[in-house]
Design an enzyme around this catalytic site. Sequence first.
Site, mmCIF file in Angstrom:
data_model
loop_
_atom_site.group_PDB
_atom_site.id
_atom_site.type_symbol
_atom_site.label_atom_id
_atom_site.label_comp_id
_atom_site.label_asym_id
_atom_site.label_seq_id
_atom_site.Cartn_x
_atom_site.Cartn_y
_atom_site.Cartn_z
ATOM 1 N N LYS A 77 0.849 -0.965 -0.362
ATOM 2 C CA LYS A 77 0.004 -0.095 0.158
ATOM 3 C C LYS A 77 0.933 1.257 0.019
ATOM 4 O O LYS A 77 1.745 1.395 0.917
ATOM 5 C CB LYS A 77 -0.888 0.110 1.194
ATOM 6 C CG LYS A 77 -1.772 1.313 1.379
ATOM 7 C CD LYS A 77 -2.617 1.237 2.966
ATOM 8 C CE LYS A 77 -3.164 2.579 3.146
ATOM 9 N NZ LYS A 77 -3.661 2.330 4.608
ATOM 10 N N GLU B 111 -9.365 3.805 2.256
ATOM 11 C CA GLU B 111 -8.760 3.853 0.794
ATOM 12 C C GLU B 111 -7.882 3.027 0.571
ATOM 13 O O GLU B 111 -7.543 2.559 -0.633
ATOM 14 C CB GLU B 111 -8.308 5.321 0.942
ATOM 15 C CG GLU B 111 -6.884 5.558 1.512
ATOM 16 C CD GLU B 111 -6.720 5.228 2.831
ATOM 17 O OE1 GLU B 111 -5.614 5.069 3.201
ATOM 18 O OE2 GLU B 111 -7.636 5.485 3.589
ATOM 19 N N LYS C 243 -9.749 12.414 8.844
ATOM 20 C CA LYS C 243 -9.437 12.031 10.175
ATOM 21 C C LYS C 243 -9.277 13.250 11.280
ATOM 22 O O LYS C 243 -9.266 14.383 10.838
ATOM 23 C CB LYS C 243 -7.939 11.640 9.962
ATOM 24 C CG LYS C 243 -7.868 10.373 9.376
ATOM 25 C CD LYS C 243 -6.536 9.850 9.011
ATOM 26 C CE LYS C 243 -6.186 8.719 8.385
ATOM 27 N NZ LYS C 243 -6.835 7.378 8.943
ATOM 28 N N ASP D 30 -2.232 10.205 4.179
ATOM 29 C CA ASP D 30 -3.796 10.218 4.365
ATOM 30 C C ASP D 30 -4.399 10.909 5.178
ATOM 31 O O ASP D 30 -4.358 10.959 6.248
ATOM 32 C CB ASP D 30 -3.819 8.598 4.781
ATOM 33 C CG ASP D 30 -5.306 8.043 4.802
ATOM 34 O OD1 ASP D 30 -6.403 8.975 4.390
ATOM 35 O OD2 ASP D 30 -5.764 7.157 5.831
ATOM 36 N N ASP E 205 1.579 6.141 5.756
ATOM 37 C CA ASP E 205 0.766 5.309 5.251
ATOM 38 C C ASP E 205 1.274 4.687 3.821
ATOM 39 O O ASP E 205 0.461 3.842 3.148
ATOM 40 C CB ASP E 205 -0.433 6.004 5.061
ATOM 41 C CG ASP E 205 -1.701 5.136 5.180
ATOM 42 O OD1 ASP E 205 -1.665 3.955 5.976
ATOM 43 O OD2 ASP E 205 -2.738 5.543 4.650
ATOM 44 N N ARG F 107 -7.506 -0.342 1.135
ATOM 45 C CA ARG F 107 -7.888 -1.629 0.766
ATOM 46 C C ARG F 107 -8.530 -1.335 -0.740
ATOM 47 O O ARG F 107 -8.757 -2.107 -1.535
ATOM 48 C CB ARG F 107 -9.126 -2.100 1.436
ATOM 49 C CG ARG F 107 -10.316 -1.318 1.464
ATOM 50 C CD ARG F 107 -11.419 -1.439 2.671
ATOM 51 N NE ARG F 107 -10.747 -1.421 3.874
ATOM 52 C CZ ARG F 107 -11.154 -1.500 5.074
ATOM 53 N NH1 ARG F 107 -12.255 -2.350 5.136
ATOM 54 N NH2 ARG F 107 -10.431 -1.352 6.272
ATOM 55 N N ASP G 5 -12.020 6.848 4.376
ATOM 56 C CA ASP G 5 -10.815 6.690 5.151
ATOM 57 C C ASP G 5 -10.345 5.288 4.797
ATOM 58 O O ASP G 5 -9.529 4.955 5.480
ATOM 59 C CB ASP G 5 -10.881 7.339 6.513
ATOM 60 C CG ASP G 5 -9.559 7.292 7.249
ATOM 61 O OD1 ASP G 5 -8.462 7.241 6.517
ATOM 62 O OD2 ASP G 5 -9.595 7.154 8.599
#
Length: 522
Positions: free
Chosen positions: A284, A368, A296, A289, A307, A370, A366
């Site tokens: 990933k 995201e 968030k 993020d 991230d 996956r 959030d």
Amino acid sequence: MTSPRTTLSLVDTDPAELAVDAIVIGVHSQTTEQESGSPAGALLLASGAESIAAAFDGKLTETLALLGATGGPGEVIKLATLGTITAPVVAAVGLGPEPSGAAPAPETLRRAAGAAVRALAGAARVALALPLPDDADAPAALRAVTEGALLGGYRFAGYKTKPQPARRAPVAEVLVAVPDAADATAQAEVTRAQAVAGAVRTSRDWVNTAPNELRPPSFADAVATAAREAGLGVEVLDEAALAAGGYGGILAVGQGSEAPPRLVKLTYTPEGGGNGKRVALVGKGITFDTGGISIKPAQGMWEMKSDMAGAAAVGAAMLAVAALKPSVAVTGYLPMAENMPSGTSYRPGDVITMYSGKRVEVLNTDAEGRMILADGIARACEDGADYLFETSTLTGGQVIALGKRIAGVMGTPELCERVRAAGDATGEPAWPMPLPDDVRKGMDSDVADISQVNAGMDRAGHMLQGGVFLREFVTDDVAWAHIDIAGPGYHSGEATGYWTKGGTGVPVRTLLHLVDDVAANG
């Protein structure tokens, strides 16, 4: 931005005679009275320090104890030698209680070497005289010491514009005392440690880079440049190629940012085709993020530069694969995007057509990671793979369930067990988790093939929801494992062992161990 590198070599000279700035020895704590009659609480010197102890006329442990040494794991106590031996400083690193009938565990040695080298920052040349067995466990122990030393010497270059008088330079050169410095097996471990630790350090550098300097296009360029220099095959899909290819998940997440998304594919082909097996690594790469529209909280959001730790680990592991040349084909997939809120962001309620053709209802922007991983996984399965290992800082649920050191693993049970064993061997622990049917049922969508999270926004089993979602994009003929490193991928506390503050490089060493395992055992 590249951190300063520590060099490594082997020596078989008497440690007491080495011309170095400091010599590192191991000490054990003693919790019960020994047959020798020494009292509980006394220090015990580990093997490797015999000649140094002799030079101190048997008073070394007594002096260290007066300085506060307890032998606790990772504790480092420095002692001026005042000409007793060639090195001006002895650094005693704690190894915990003396193991009965065996050398210290590899992870104990790895952490001790890292702690000692880190504590000796400012010294140019340091030697390690730590206990190394002379039996079948010798390669694992030497691997642990060499890896720990190189990783403990890591420091991110940083962005400070003024000299920092209290900031000491990392140790430049480490010598490891062994019985025979010319031994081919020992030399092979040094070569491997340099490649593996170099990859971990590269991964850490990418994670620690400020997010304004490592957005998807620049991250892709950095990975591609390093990979080409290493001799890997490189393919980079920009936003136009992603749109033409139908990578709906990557495009959806990246459409809110002015820095467009990328997918980087790295290919290693062994000479002669290797053993015929194919390994896919997927990581990933969310370079920052914010959570997107489902934004968030501000507290701690700055750590979301990490991230992309999964992609950093996969990209760096591929560099080590190129250097180590295992007899198995390995391909890395790094989907990259920046998850930002804007007028073009994807929204809760959107339905996205993924690369595989499945349609996903978005309920939380959030979640995201996956989305981009699903496209990377589908592409890897389409290209062909026998084993697929995917890693990501995917869910806060991993931290809640397993803490900040142990990764969660989901997927094919046999492969999850191999990941667990690899984590144990490398000091990157992982624990298999289930993928229950009721979690999948909770992700049924009224309008699409699957909801991105629980359709009722129930966060119970949140880590498992991520694994269940990703399973939808793995073809039946591929054994797979999802490694959630939300906690282990980034260390926000003080330095410990061979971990420094910031990116950890987890799970680079696990991935390389798994590649070796597949190369050796299929």
